[in-house]
Design an enzyme around this catalytic site. Structure first.
Site, PDB file in Angstrom:
ATOM      1  N   THR A 172       0.838  -1.189   0.000  1.00 44.94           N
ATOM      2  CA  THR A 172       0.000   0.000   0.000  1.00 44.94           C
ATOM      3  C   THR A 172       0.875   1.241   0.000  1.00 44.94           C
ATOM      4  OG1 THR A 172      -1.787  -1.116   1.197  1.00 44.94           O
ATOM      5  CG2 THR A 172      -1.801   1.287   1.226  1.00 44.94           C
ATOM      6  N   PHE A 174       1.100   5.203   0.794  1.00 47.38           N
ATOM      7  CA  PHE A 174       0.497   6.240   1.627  1.00 47.38           C
ATOM      8  C   PHE A 174       1.099   7.596   1.279  1.00 47.38           C
ATOM      9  CE2 PHE A 174       0.059   2.349   4.022  1.00 47.38           C
ATOM     10  CZ  PHE A 174      -1.117   2.466   4.734  1.00 47.38           C
TER      11      PHE A 174
END
Length: 293
Positions: A172, A174
């Site tokens: 992921t 960010f």
């Protein structure tokens, strides 16, 4: 007292883990929604926000690109988190005693092979870290939770198995956001620039708008579109490029972009994560530019 960094989710969530890795000197501030994360920074309850924008398996995080331009915050950094799934249970529990696990819906398919091989049934939960806290409260030795190791450490659970995801690439990305911009100096190192724009209502406007990046050799790592206010006629584009607006090639590309847009807003100029910068394009360019024997 240390500054605080706000994130969406409960303590032990993967966003909390991203905060701990990227900004270890900041105290975590859990929030219920992405909007609450932004509000915490705007109201001065936190100095930074940690917001997920995309995942290598599931793509764009829903609605986050709509939130960023309206947040009033500026991107000051990026962070990548490898999503590692741990199965945890109550202290003293054994893996062979676990009959069912709870986790956020997106985690369950990622550990399907592990669960199937052991005959463990999976149930969806609203939040994996929250499910860890609930397990401790319920005290059921036959129940487990799929979450991060940090969730187990935070809520006093015992890790029974680690790295149980079916594939090892789930990551992921960010963005770290702050009330004021903090752009690095041009030439100080790898930099990314993120901006949003809307093209003018003229033929081939998007094609012409992108031409400046190609002709100036600026690498665009992301380009996504989304509707504005539910209208099929109003489309905004979100883009990431490699480089600083003060770099001559980037400056020329942005100037050319301006000719074909009726709205252009830079959301942030920030240091790129060195482990995820360029994606090999620099090596490709070096190979093309190397002198022939």
């Amino acid at each position: 007292m240390a500054d605080r960094i706000a994130f969406q989710g409960a303590l032990g969530a993967y966003s909390h883990e991203a905060c701990a890795e990227a900004r270890p000197d900041f105290d975590p501030l859990p929030c219920d929604t992405f909007e609450d994360v932004v509000a915490a920074v705007r109201e001065g309850r936190a100095a930074l926000a940690m917001l997920p924008v995309e995942n290598s398996t599931y793509g764009r995080v829903a609605d986050i690109h709509r939130l960023l331009p309206e947040s009033g915050l500026h991107i000051v950094g990026e962070a990548f988190l490898r999503v590692r799934i741990a199965l945890m249970g109550l202290p003293g529990a054994r893996l062979e005693d676990i009959a069912r696990v709870r986790a956020h819906l997106v985690l369950i398919p990622q550990a399907r092979a592990f669960l199937h091989a052991r005959g463990i049934r999976a149930e969806a939960a609203a939040d994996s870290a929250g499910a860890a806290a609930e397990l401790l409260a319920r005290g059921d030795p036959a129940e487990g939770v799929l979450a991060s190791r940090l969730a187990a450490e935070t809520h006093g659970l015992q890790v029974l198995a680690e790295d149980i995801e079916d594939h090892g690439h789930n990551t992921t990305r960010f963005l770290v956001m702050a009330p004021a911009p903090a752009a690095p100096e041009a030439g100080a190192g790898p930099v990314k620039t993120t901006f949003v724009f809307r093209v003018r209502n003229i033929p081939a406007a998007l094609y012409k708008a992108m031409g400046g990046f190609a002709t100036n050799g600026v690498n665009m790592t992301k380009l996504e579109s989304y509707m504005i206010d539910g209208s099929f006629q109003a489309t905004q584009f979100y883009a990431d490029i490699e480089g600083h607006p003060a770099d001559p090639p980037v400056a020329r590309a942005l100037e050319e972009l301006g000719y074909f847009t009726d709205h252009l807003a830079v959301l942030g100029v920030y240091p790129a994560d060195p482990d995820h910068f360029d994606g090999g394009h620099a090596r490709e360019r070096a190979g093309r530019e190397a002198p022939r024997p």
